[in-house]
Enzyme design. Sequence first.
Site: not given
Ligand code: DNO
Length: 407
Positions: A239, A277, A304, A361-362, A378
């Site tokens: 990530h 991401c 993501h 994501d989020h 989340y």
């Molecule tokens: C936040 C996430 C990070 C991710 C870690 C992966 O929402 O994208 O916390 O899970 O960095 O290791």
Amino acid sequence: MRQTWRWFGPKDLVSVDDMLQAGVQGVVSALHHVPTGAVWTPEEISLRQRQIATMKDGAPSGLNWEVVESLPVSEDIKKQKGDWKAHIVNWKTSLHHLRDAGIEVICYNFMPVLDWTRTDLAWRRLTGATCMRFDFTDFAAFDIHILERPGAAEDFPPEIVEAATRRFAEMDDAARQQLAGNVVFGLPGAAESFTLEDVRQHLAEYDAIREDKLRGHLIDFLAEVSPLAEELGMRLCCHPDDPPFPLLGLPRIMSTEADYAKVMEAVDIRANGITLCTGSLGARADNDPPGMMRRLGDRVHFLHLRNVTLETPEEPRGSFFEDEHLSGQTDMVAMIAAVLAEERRRKAEGRTDWEIPMRPDHGQDILDDLGRKGQPGYPAIGRLKGLAELRGIMTALDHPLVAEGAA
Ligand code: DNO
């Protein structure tokens, strides 16, 4: 694209039933309660699998645990100190156990000390929705005046230092504590949660570890674990740094396409891969996530999808907030088109890993998310809306009318 969803386990306010109603196909989860560095046992893994497979009334959910996020990499491994060798052995043992349980995709990160960082977890938008924000001035106020890191003021432009000093003076104790809490006490998914004193101690240990050294440690780690992952038919995916620039004087080594290219070349096997991401990488205007997908797509094993709006796009470091999934820095249509092209390429090669897992994501807190006190970033409805919008683009771009250019 495989539509997945992050689930924090039975404590998550968003249930397995909720995920099913959001139209999710697979689940992303982790054993957050296992201390970093320890082995994930077959028993714990299978318990989490059973929880994912079962609805509230005991009926089968039909969902599987498809992606691990994250199998955390210890500070010892990042620093090559203390128990780092034993931790690598344990990480490999966990890979064996996960593979035995049928899980192939493993996300991790190599951010020193702090995982993702925000200054505001519920920033109000004009609509009344709330989102997360990284305010560069607040962050400077934290670094210079709350953490009191020696030399911190030299790391910021003079106008930010001035603004941060004014901002700090205007904050009451509660606001200062809140800011410190937002920055260091751990956001969901972070492997550790620190006190200010812990942070100071960890920072001191990085004095002698600059970018090249940390990159060397990541490459050493990958040279150990990626061949095993390849042999087991697994895919590791790193990530990016979030935000993608140095913080607290710490080295950051996975912030740009060039960073990824170096690490992909250094351990040049497919199992050594990327979590692309768009939100993290998109927090710098000089990153181009769709272009990264086109150029490094062969090694992208997990996506993501989210969007940020940059408040000072001309600066390499600055404030940003988490916008709606289709508004912001990343052209999400171009991004999804690049992913679909990569999937078609893999399919034509007969690869079994052609379908790339993505998760919305989020999400912003909207409607009943507001006031629910869920995990920051989340919420159920905000993410569901994001997934629905992304799914709309995926469906449209895959439709023969569009795919064959007849539209
Ligand atoms: C936040 C996430 C990070 C991710 C870690 C992966 O929402 O994208 O916390 O899970 O960095 O290791």
